[in-house]
Enzyme design. Structure first.
Site, PDB file in Angstrom:
ATOM      1  N   ASP A 183       1.506  -0.871  -0.477  1.00 17.31           N
ATOM      2  CA  ASP A 183       2.634   0.357  -1.468  1.00 17.31           C
ATOM      3  C   ASP A 183       3.242  -0.909  -2.466  1.00 17.31           C
ATOM      4  O   ASP A 183       3.867  -1.839  -1.697  1.00 17.31           O
ATOM      5  CB  ASP A 183       3.685   0.964  -0.169  1.00 17.31           C
ATOM      6  CG  ASP A 183       4.042   2.149  -2.129  1.00 17.31           C
ATOM      7  OD1 ASP A 183       3.772   3.084  -1.643  1.00 17.31           O
ATOM      8  OD2 ASP A 183       5.464   1.583  -2.831  1.00 17.31           O
ATOM      9  N   ILE A 184       2.937  -0.754  -3.757  1.00 17.13           N
ATOM     10  CA  ILE A 184       3.527  -1.099  -5.001  1.00 17.13           C
ATOM     11  C   ILE A 184       5.157  -0.909  -4.555  1.00 17.13           C
ATOM     12  O   ILE A 184       5.154  -0.596  -4.234  1.00 17.13           O
ATOM     13  CB  ILE A 184       3.027  -1.281  -5.491  1.00 17.13           C
ATOM     14  CG1 ILE A 184       1.191  -1.285  -6.359  1.00 17.13           C
ATOM     15  CG2 ILE A 184       4.084  -2.055  -6.799  1.00 17.13           C
ATOM     16  CD1 ILE A 184       1.209  -0.957  -7.445  1.00 17.13           C
ATOM     17  N   GLU A 231       0.650   5.171  -6.042  1.00 13.95           N
ATOM     18  CA  GLU A 231       0.888   3.103  -5.354  1.00 13.95           C
ATOM     19  C   GLU A 231       0.137   2.511  -4.451  1.00 13.95           C
ATOM     20  O   GLU A 231       0.693   1.572  -4.547  1.00 13.95           O
ATOM     21  CB  GLU A 231       2.267   2.882  -6.598  1.00 13.95           C
ATOM     22  CG  GLU A 231       3.348   2.874  -5.827  1.00 13.95           C
ATOM     23  CD  GLU A 231       4.101   4.445  -5.427  1.00 13.95           C
ATOM     24  OE1 GLU A 231       5.708   4.682  -5.100  1.00 13.95           O
ATOM     25  OE2 GLU A 231       3.372   5.238  -5.909  1.00 13.95           O
TER      26      GLU A 231
END
Length: 328
Positions: A203-204, A246
């Protein structure tokens, strides 16, 4: 003349070397619709058309003189009503009492000609049918070629649709559906052979702030470049996909918990060290390793729990779900 010859089922006449009719049976006279006396003493060519006279002169007489006989000559004699009667003639040259005669036998050919006409008409119909059949076969072949081309086109379209159905349109990576199918296949293999594997949710960090600060086009560019980075950093046996938003996911084939964490740390470091245009991003990663008690949903849930731990522990780190239990 002998009565049997007189009424034989074929015409008979005898002519001199000059072509004068010397004798004829009743059958021959009946064929031409004359009385016998009307034929005797007459030249045989009086009962022929010009074409048949020419044929008689160029073939019958020379052949008789040379070979003494003729066989199966086809010609027409004219009846008293001037109708042509097609006949087949056999003749032989003989000498009787010092005189030369040409004895001839004729058979009417009407039925044979009709039969030949029928055969010719049938042949023409068959040729026409063969031509139509060939044309139909040619059209069928063209239709078959067109059908095969459409089949190939349809197969290509289906393959494209299948690829689209399994591909994320923004990044070009495999999508969640593809990942789920691959996960089920690896779970089945795990239950059969016990081969280990792990999954890693990536996950960004603070992606919302990127969109809010720079706009969604920049956010999309970050997602696209990260997808390329993950693809370049993964092994051939791994499955890498966009999980949604994301989040990305990796299926690490053959990786137990220790190896999976090592791989995830390497990927986290690569992400941290690789600039995305003017931006530097980090990612939090949650890892879970397959056990005999896990289903697909449970394994994903475990990886999500580990990801949550990475997020709440300061981000830009890797957490394995087994660490959660040990820290309780």
């Amino acid at each position: 003349m002998d009565q049997q010859l007189d009424y034989a089922p074929c015409g008979y006449f005898s002519i001199s070397d000059k072509g004068i009719i010397q004798s004829a049976n009743q059958t021959f006279a009946t064929m031409l619709s004359y009385e016998r006396d009307e034929l005797l003493g007459k030249h045989i060519e009086l009962f022929m058309s010009m074409t048949n006279k020419l044929f008689f002169h160029t073939y019958f007489y020379p052949y008789m003189q040379l070979y003494g006989h003729v066989s199966e000559i086809y010609l027409s004699l004219q009846s008293s009503s001037h109708h042509d009667i097609p006949m087949l003639l056999n003749g032989v040259r003989q000498t009787r009492e010092g005189e030369t005669f040409m004895d001839c036998v004729v058979v009417e050919m009407r039925r044979r000609l009709e039969h030949e006409k029928d055969i010719l008409a049938t042949k023409q119909r068959l040729e026409h049918l063969v031509q139509e059949t060939n044309e139909t076969n040619r059209k069928l072949e063209l239709l078959h070629q067109e059908y095969e081309a459409k089949q190939r086109e349809l197969l290509s379209i289906n393959l494209q649709l299948e690829a689209l159905a399994l591909t994320d349109p923004l990044t070009g990576m495999k999508n969640r559906r593809y990942f789920n199918e691959s996960l089920l296949a690896h779970i089945n293999k795990f239950h059969r052979s016990g081969d280990p594997f792990s999954i890693a949710l990536i996950d960004i960090d603070r992606f919302k702030s990127i969109n809010d600060t720079y706009g969604h086009p920049v956010g999309d560019l970050v997602l696209t470049e990260l997808a390329e980075l993950l693809h370049a950093s993964s092994r051939e046996t791994d499955v890498t996909a966009r999980f949604g938003g994301e989040e990305f996911v990796m299926l690490l084939a053959g990786a137990d918990a220790i190896n999976a964490v090592h791989i995830a740390e390497r990927i986290r470091t690569v992400i941290q060290m690789t600039p995305m245009g003017n931006l530097h991003i980090t990612a939090s990663i949650g890892v879970a390793t397959m056990t005999s008690e896990d289903s697909d949903d449970k394994l994903i849930s475990k990886a999500d729990q580990a990801l949550y731990r990475s997020k709440t522990s300061g981000r830009n780190r890797v957490s394995h779900v087994m660490d959660l239990d040990s820290n309780k």
